[in-house]
Write an enzyme that holds these catalytic residues in place. Structure first.
Site, mmCIF file in Angstrom:
data_model
loop_
_atom_site.group_PDB
_atom_site.id
_atom_site.type_symbol
_atom_site.label_atom_id
_atom_site.label_comp_id
_atom_site.label_asym_id
_atom_site.label_seq_id
_atom_site.Cartn_x
_atom_site.Cartn_y
_atom_site.Cartn_z
ATOM 1 N N GLY A 28 45.431 43.167 43.661
ATOM 2 C CA GLY A 28 44.197 43.876 43.389
ATOM 3 C C GLY A 28 43.034 43.076 43.920
ATOM 4 O O GLY A 28 43.199 42.222 44.804
ATOM 5 N N SER A 74 47.254 38.244 54.408
ATOM 6 C CA SER A 74 45.894 38.318 53.876
ATOM 7 C C SER A 74 45.060 37.136 54.340
ATOM 8 O O SER A 74 45.587 36.047 54.608
ATOM 9 C CB SER A 74 45.948 38.321 52.339
ATOM 10 N N CYS A 80 43.476 35.512 52.453
ATOM 11 C CA CYS A 80 43.594 34.524 51.371
ATOM 12 C C CYS A 80 44.509 33.363 51.747
ATOM 13 O O CYS A 80 44.598 32.383 51.005
ATOM 14 C CB CYS A 80 44.111 35.190 50.098
ATOM 15 N N TYR A 84 48.154 34.032 44.959
ATOM 16 C CA TYR A 84 48.269 35.092 45.960
ATOM 17 C C TYR A 84 48.312 34.544 47.384
ATOM 18 O O TYR A 84 49.155 34.939 48.198
ATOM 19 C CB TYR A 84 47.102 36.059 45.790
ATOM 20 N N LYS A 106 51.468 34.613 50.172
ATOM 21 C CA LYS A 106 51.300 35.245 51.473
ATOM 22 C C LYS A 106 51.640 34.268 52.600
ATOM 23 O O LYS A 106 52.314 34.636 53.575
ATOM 24 C CB LYS A 106 49.867 35.761 51.631
ATOM 25 N N GLU A 156 40.294 47.143 41.521
ATOM 26 C CA GLU A 156 39.441 47.544 42.630
ATOM 27 C C GLU A 156 38.782 46.326 43.281
ATOM 28 O O GLU A 156 38.572 45.300 42.646
ATOM 29 C CB GLU A 156 38.361 48.529 42.168
ATOM 30 N N ALA A 183 35.528 44.725 45.889
ATOM 31 C CA ALA A 183 34.066 44.752 45.788
ATOM 32 C C ALA A 183 33.426 46.039 46.315
ATOM 33 O O ALA A 183 32.559 46.608 45.629
ATOM 34 C CB ALA A 183 33.473 43.530 46.490
ATOM 35 N N LYS A 209 29.670 51.294 40.371
ATOM 36 C CA LYS A 209 28.602 50.820 39.483
ATOM 37 C C LYS A 209 27.262 51.465 39.820
ATOM 38 O O LYS A 209 26.479 51.819 38.921
ATOM 39 C CB LYS A 209 28.500 49.302 39.554
ATOM 40 N N THR A 256 29.590 35.501 50.760
ATOM 41 C CA THR A 256 29.661 36.364 51.931
ATOM 42 C C THR A 256 31.093 36.808 52.211
ATOM 43 O O THR A 256 32.048 36.092 51.940
ATOM 44 C CB THR A 256 29.116 35.659 53.181
#
Length: 342
Positions: free
Chosen positions: A82, A121, A123, A152, A156, A194, A196, A203, A224
């Site tokens: 997520g 990813s 990440c 995570y 990966k 969800e 950003a 929101k 950023t």
């Protein structure tokens, strides 16, 4: 390799990216598409009657073999994941994705699959290179020396190495894309998983509908990111899969924005200004991350090109329609019940 006329398996087909990929494959002439996901079909983001839709737990090796059998191409997108709020609080669950990846690679090898795509990813990148909000864009070689996102990111990166060695040792042709923050319509926009762009759209729309003109932003807003629209993601995924590139490639936009700038963009699209409350205790991830696209341009002659403004406008329209008229929310309850919106 040309995917047209091939028998294809999409793992994680009930998810956001997987659903769009199934749609694309069906539309462009795949001989067959087997769509597999662990979720009940009622929770799939998209379901297509022309696909073979199966509910299976791919952490189990026998299920991976059954899913892979008879297919020439495997797209391995299945993962328990997520947004930052999820991956920072569920590191063990994220690490357990290695079971799916390992068993799917073994099944692909044993079932004589021609090509295996793995969705990695951004990440995986060394967090030391992401301490500055305006750090240099990340090149593929910046994954080493290794110090990825805990949980995570480590999983990966390990699975990337598995793909490399399965190609070297067993001849399974693997293609690996490092996705950078994919967003767009049909994605998760509430419930805790969800990311950003969807969270900010939700929101801002909530503030508009409620008349309470304020918004909570995770972090101080200066962090950023770059965000890639789903159409670019699907096109790049297919392009890489069909290519001869065996090393991992960045697949992401190079359009960098702060989170505060992303909020301003959505405010502009909605036509509203909100009071901002920055939650400094909330998960926010690294300070800065962007995609260096030199290698994908060199190897594939292409890079993601849909602007953030254009992609966010499409996403915002879809989420607002879901919030005001939608009958269901992916993986969550309907907002009509939660917020009494009628």
């Amino acid at each position: 390799m040309n995917l047209k006329g091939k028998r294809v398996l999409v793992c994680g087909a009930g998810g956001f990216i997987g659903g769009h990929l199934v749609r694309s494959l069906l539309a462009s002439g795949a001989a067959s598409v087997r769509a597999v996901d662990v979720k009940p079909k009622s929770e799939w983001h998209q379901v297509f009657a022309d696909a073979e839709n199966l509910v299976m737990d791919l952490s189990e090796k026998q299920n991976c073999i059954a899913a892979a059998k008879g297919n020439a191409v495997v797209f391995q997108l299945a993962a328990d994941m997520g947004g930052m709020g999820f991956i920072e609080n569920n590191r063990a669950l994220c690490m357990l994705n290695v079971l799916v990846n390992t068993h799917m690679l073994l099944a692909a090898r044993d079932c004589a699959v021609e090509r295996f795509f793995y969705s990695s990813s951004a990440c995986v990148y060394n967090t030391e290179k992401q301490r500055s909000t305006f750090a240099a864009p990340l090149r593929e070689e910046d994954a080493y020396p290794a110090m990825p996102e805990d949980g995570y990111g480590w999983e990966k990166l390990f699975s990337e190495r598995m793909c490399r060695h399965f190609e070297e040792d067993f001849g399974l042709k693997c293609r690996v894309a490092r996705y950078h923050n994919v967003y767009g319509p049909m994605g998760t926009w509430c419930g805790g998983r969800e990311k950003a762009p969807a969270a900010i759209c939700r929101k801002v729309i909530e503030a508009k509908l409620s008349g309470k003109h304020e918004i909570e932003i995770w972090g101080d807003g200066s962090q950023t990111r770059s965000f890639m629209y789903i159409d670019d993601c699907i096109f790049g995924t297919r392009l890489l899969t069909e290519s001869a590139v065996s090393e991992p490639l960045n697949l992401g936009s190079s359009e960098l924005v702060t989170i505060d700038q992303l909020v301003t963009l959505v405010e502009d699209l909605v036509g509203i200004r909100l009071k901002r409350r920055h939650n400094l205790r909330a998960p926010k991830g690294v300070n800065g991350r962007n995609s260096d696209n030199a290698r994908i341009q060199q190897e594939l002659g292409w890079q993601p090109s849909i602007s953030l403004r254009e992609g966010m406008a499409r996403t915002l329209n879809w989420i607002e329609d879901e919030m005001t008229h939608g009958s269901r929310v992916h993986g969550s309850v309907g907002l009509k019940e939660r917020y009494a919106i009628v």
